[in-house]
Scaffold this motif. Sequence first.
Motif, short mmCIF file in Angstrom:
data_model
loop_
_atom_site.label_atom_id
_atom_site.label_comp_id
_atom_site.label_asym_id
_atom_site.label_seq_id
_atom_site.Cartn_x
_atom_site.Cartn_y
_atom_site.Cartn_z
N UNK A 1 0.83 -1.21 0.00
CA UNK A 1 0.00 0.00 0.00
C UNK A 1 0.86 1.26 0.00
N UNK A 2 2.11 1.14 0.43
CA UNK A 2 3.02 2.29 0.40
C UNK A 2 3.62 2.54 -0.99
N UNK A 3 3.47 1.58 -1.88
CA UNK A 3 4.01 1.73 -3.23
C UNK A 3 3.02 2.50 -4.09
N UNK B 1 8.49 -1.53 9.49
CA UNK B 1 8.69 -1.41 8.04
C UNK B 1 10.08 -0.87 7.73
N UNK B 2 10.58 0.01 8.57
CA UNK B 2 11.94 0.53 8.39
C UNK B 2 12.96 -0.60 8.46
N UNK B 3 12.74 -1.52 9.40
CA UNK B 3 13.63 -2.67 9.50
C UNK B 3 13.60 -3.50 8.21
N UNK B 4 12.42 -3.66 7.63
CA UNK B 4 12.30 -4.40 6.38
C UNK B 4 13.08 -3.71 5.27
N UNK B 5 12.97 -2.38 5.21
CA UNK B 5 13.68 -1.63 4.17
C UNK B 5 15.19 -1.74 4.34
N UNK C 1 17.57 3.43 -3.39
CA UNK C 1 16.69 2.70 -4.30
C UNK C 1 15.52 2.06 -3.56
N UNK C 2 15.83 1.38 -2.46
CA UNK C 2 14.80 0.65 -1.71
C UNK C 2 13.77 1.61 -1.12
N UNK C 3 14.22 2.69 -0.51
CA UNK C 3 13.30 3.63 0.11
C UNK C 3 12.41 4.32 -0.93
N UNK C 4 13.00 4.72 -2.05
CA UNK C 4 12.22 5.49 -3.02
C UNK C 4 11.24 4.63 -3.82
N UNK C 5 11.29 3.32 -3.64
CA UNK C 5 10.24 2.48 -4.22
C UNK C 5 8.90 2.75 -3.54
N UNK C 6 8.95 3.23 -2.29
CA UNK C 6 7.74 3.55 -1.52
C UNK C 6 7.92 4.94 -0.92
N UNK C 7 7.76 5.98 -1.72
CA UNK C 7 8.04 7.34 -1.25
C UNK C 7 7.26 7.72 0.00
N UNK D 1 14.19 14.19 1.06
CA UNK D 1 13.91 15.30 0.15
C UNK D 1 13.28 14.82 -1.14
N UNK D 2 13.86 13.78 -1.72
CA UNK D 2 13.32 13.24 -2.98
C UNK D 2 11.92 12.67 -2.77
N UNK D 3 11.74 11.92 -1.69
CA UNK D 3 10.44 11.30 -1.43
C UNK D 3 9.37 12.35 -1.16
N UNK D 4 9.73 13.41 -0.45
CA UNK D 4 8.76 14.47 -0.17
C UNK D 4 8.24 15.11 -1.44
#
Length: 236
Positions: free
Chosen positions: A30-32, A69-73, A104-110, A164-167
């Motif tokens: 759902x975060x994607x 979820x942070x741990x998963x990332x 890469x991993x974080x920005x898959x789910x901004x 910054x990118x995700x925001x």
Amino acid sequence: MGQAKPTAVTPRTRRAALTRESILEAALHVCSPEGGAVLTFSRLGKELGADPTAVYRHFRDKDELVLALSEVLVRESEELTAATAPGREDWRGWLTATARALRTVYLRRPVLAVLAAGRTTAGPAETESVEEIIGVLHRAGLPVIEAAECYRMAVDLTLAFIHTNASFLVLDADTQAKDDIAWSVKYGLLPADRFPLLQQSAPRLTELFRKDEEVFEMVLSTFLDGVALRIERAGE
């Protein structure tokens, strides 16, 4: 005898099978962008086919879910690093791959990156990652404390760029377009007599506005140049 009809899967049946792992998997989806990019327990309940309150059996609140979820990332980024990085003896190449993987991993789910990039979990994945990064820098020649300082700078730099990118990515298209126009039009129209340097550099700044990855690579490379100087001094 006729063929038996398959048993219908009801919300109650799904709730009975609800696990911490299935909730995390659904939350990542759902975060994607494909999943709607809105993390609420209501949206999560729909994804799971369960009453949203069922999530509270496994997570006390949204913040606890975000930390999990942070741990998963972090774990995903470690796996991506392992698949793409050179050996740890190449400290610069390995740290570059580590930073790229995290981004890469974080920005898959901004939407999750906005919530999680500034958090500290102190969980197994995060603590193992911290130990490993400090270890790579220490073996490269830095004293332990200095290696820890460089770890902190490297991770904060990377996470700051991610946030910054995700925001920006979570903004609606119209709002993103306003920023694009600000760079491509408004900065380009500034009077040269008052802003001569901005006027000369506006085309490049406009180009870089659309190239977050390129800017990240430039900053990361400059930072690692500084780490290399520290390693050189430590060996003198």
